[in-house]
Design a protein around this motif. Sequence first.
Motif, short mmCIF file in Angstrom:
data_model
loop_
_atom_site.label_atom_id
_atom_site.label_comp_id
_atom_site.label_asym_id
_atom_site.label_seq_id
_atom_site.Cartn_x
_atom_site.Cartn_y
_atom_site.Cartn_z
N VAL A 60 0.86 -1.19 0.00
CA VAL A 60 0.00 0.00 0.00
C VAL A 60 0.89 1.24 0.00
O VAL A 60 1.78 1.39 0.84
CB VAL A 60 -0.93 0.01 1.23
N SER A 61 0.65 2.14 -0.94
CA SER A 61 1.44 3.37 -1.02
C SER A 61 0.78 4.46 -0.18
O SER A 61 -0.44 4.52 -0.03
CB SER A 61 1.57 3.83 -2.47
N GLY A 62 1.63 5.30 0.36
CA GLY A 62 1.14 6.40 1.19
C GLY A 62 2.32 7.22 1.68
O GLY A 62 3.41 7.19 1.10
N THR A 63 2.13 7.93 2.77
CA THR A 63 3.18 8.77 3.33
C THR A 63 3.30 8.52 4.83
O THR A 63 2.29 8.53 5.54
CB THR A 63 2.90 10.26 3.07
N ALA A 64 4.54 8.29 5.27
CA ALA A 64 4.81 8.12 6.69
C ALA A 64 5.22 9.47 7.27
O ALA A 64 6.18 10.09 6.82
CB ALA A 64 5.92 7.10 6.90
N PHE A 65 4.47 9.93 8.26
CA PHE A 65 4.73 11.21 8.92
C PHE A 65 5.35 10.95 10.29
O PHE A 65 4.93 10.03 11.01
CB PHE A 65 3.44 12.00 9.10
N ALA A 66 6.33 11.78 10.65
CA ALA A 66 6.93 11.68 11.98
C ALA A 66 7.41 13.06 12.40
O ALA A 66 7.98 13.80 11.60
CB ALA A 66 8.09 10.69 12.00
N VAL A 67 7.19 13.40 13.67
CA VAL A 67 7.60 14.70 14.18
C VAL A 67 8.02 14.56 15.64
O VAL A 67 7.44 13.77 16.39
CB VAL A 67 6.45 15.73 14.03
N TRP A 68 9.03 15.32 16.02
CA TRP A 68 9.50 15.34 17.41
C TRP A 68 8.77 16.46 18.15
O TRP A 68 8.91 17.63 17.82
CB TRP A 68 11.00 15.56 17.45
N ALA A 69 7.98 16.08 19.16
CA ALA A 69 7.23 17.05 19.96
C ALA A 69 7.05 16.46 21.36
O ALA A 69 5.96 16.03 21.74
CB ALA A 69 5.88 17.36 19.32
N PRO A 70 8.11 16.40 22.15
CA PRO A 70 8.09 15.65 23.41
C PRO A 70 7.15 16.21 24.46
O PRO A 70 6.72 15.47 25.35
CB PRO A 70 9.55 15.72 23.88
N ASN A 71 6.81 17.50 24.39
CA ASN A 71 5.95 18.08 25.40
C ASN A 71 4.48 18.10 25.00
O ASN A 71 3.63 18.56 25.77
CB ASN A 71 6.40 19.53 25.70
N ALA A 72 4.16 17.62 23.80
CA ALA A 72 2.79 17.65 23.31
C ALA A 72 1.92 16.62 24.04
O ALA A 72 2.39 15.53 24.38
CB ALA A 72 2.76 17.38 21.81
#
Length: 706
Positions: free
Chosen positions: A135-147
């Motif tokens: 399955v094609s798509g987009t992997a999202f990742a973000v650093w937000a340790p206090n969220a």
Amino acid sequence: MTTSILDIGAPDTIQVDRLLSGTHRNPHRVLGSHPRPSGTLVRALKPGASSVAVITKDDRYDLSPVRDGLFSGVVPVRLADYRFEVTYSDRVELADDPYRWLPTLGEFDLHLISEGRHERLWDVLGAHVTTIGGVSGTAFAVWAPNAQAVQVLDLPMRRMDPGVWKLFVPGVTAGQRYRFRILGSDGQWRDKADPLAFAADLPSSVVHSSDYVWQDSDWLATRDSTDWSRSPVSIYEVHLGSWRPGLDYRELALQLSEYVTSQGFTHVELLPVAEHPYGGSWGYQVTSYYAPTSRFGTPDDFKYFVDTLHANGIGVIMDWVPAHFPRDDWALARFDGQPLYEHPDPRKGEHPDWGTLIFDYARPEVRNFLVANALFWLAEYHIDGLRVDAVASMLYLDYSRPAGEWVPNPHGGRENLDAVQFLQELNATAYKNHPGVMMIAEDSTTWPGVTRPTDYDGLGFGFKWNMGWMHDDLRYFSRPSRSSWQDEITFSLSYAWSENFILALSHDEVVHGKGSLWERMPGDTSAKAASLRSLLAFMWAHPGKQLLFMGGEFGQRAEWSEFGLDWHLLNDPVHAGIHQLVADLNSRYRSTKALHTNDTSPDGFTWLDVTGDVVAFQRDGDGPTLVCVANLGPTFYESYRIGLPRHGRWREVINTDSAAYHGSNIGNGGSVTTEPVPYHGCLASATLTLPPLGVLWLMPEINADL
């Protein structure tokens, strides 16, 4: 066909409350597919939908509503592949389920992120078009340790230690705009651009996937085997938006390559191309550190730009801005509800001059973000060097701060030890991975060892802008009378070998009421042109590499404007003459090893004369000597004796007063012959005709000895 489900498999109230409020840190625990003894539990969150059904290859299973867009049910089969049929009041959609895919970020990657040591951070954070399970798509990742929670495209993300939020969204392709919606530690939701977005349409980020195929392997191999401290480096500094307004990256690639080649520069240096909000600016307020500005095209178009310059033998240096970032509420500032990228103490985290925020260099993850960003431009865009902006503001805790408004370091000093550690890590890592690049410091201070290797407690830069030389020489050349001010153009030689210097007449010197280089020269048009030609010839002969901001090469009369250069001046013989001189200076500089192989050693320089307005010196290195004789005053000398280090005939390889440069054509007929008259410590000498406001370069005719 439609098959009834066994039960709705409703989660407990607490899980539902967290999910619907957006505060659930592991939505995969509730949503997606979960094996059960009786089949597969499936849950979907589709706000506004009237019904949701699970679609398999052979069957259709209606899910039951739980509340507020949450649907659930246990289908009586083991699901390997399925889609959702989602019915709204005005449409029916067929969609994949993001929560049937677990996060793909590995434990080792998370460990490196937590320690601030992931040298390819862009490979794991940001938005990556990929295929999982076919399955094609987009992997999202973000650093937000206090969220407390993070969403992307209205979908809740899963938190992983150390504060990285991850989600694979099927069906999302390149070109999709997105932002992260972050519930901060202060309870406020904020829409934030992706700090590691590869493309941007501000204030949104844009999913990007590159298919560019580089053609510059030969260039990179040659670059990485070159000792740039002993090689010709002549840099043309460019603001892409105002060089020739209206061109895109691909048009700029062709036109700038042709122009720089004709002028003989070895490199271009680009004012920041990382995405920034205001197009009319120079770009030093960066909001998307990993995205080339979209004003001139796509990221792949920018790769074509770099590749084309490399194909024409031109290196590409980029201004890079790790000293500060703007306060835009959709960018890095208070990213997860509290200071994250910026230092939390305003005495260390706010810049008093520019109204911007200062990175927290003490935090490993922030240093990692910056070091990886430098590596990103070097690796992904084949950039040949980074000029690090505003190093002075990073090195000192009291920079632009009065007493009582700065915090001393643990030893009671004013040095920013965290910034020093960052700069050392930056340079050591850059040179480890890309040995042929140039790391360049814009530093106006006397900090020792800026270009000393980090192994010897230096900052580890390859080069440093010589700001002292620039201030002294511009002050000297702006004087109507100069004979009493020789120290302003000779003092630089007292420290010329303390660092690896670049002599920079940069963008900073043609704005904010300073006037252009042309306007700084005193006198009428003829005098201004003669003084500017003399400044450039003196600069090219002086130890150090050269940098000239666009327009300086033809005597741009007006200060910099976002609306472009006055190219029509090239129709004026006065300005065309300056233009031709710069091309000739570059040509002679590149072919004369004495002008660059000994730049970092006093063995390559000898004073011959400093008398009144006349300054003369010789440059030595691999190959023949070059002697520079500068008459920087208004007096014409018909027979001025200069000591020369070799008997024989010397060619006049540059005369800034030549008719070719629209000068008065006073000179020595192309050559002079020495006499056995010791002078200036030399065994031979010659009497020269020195034009007023003129510079001569002399080289021996090797086969013409007397």
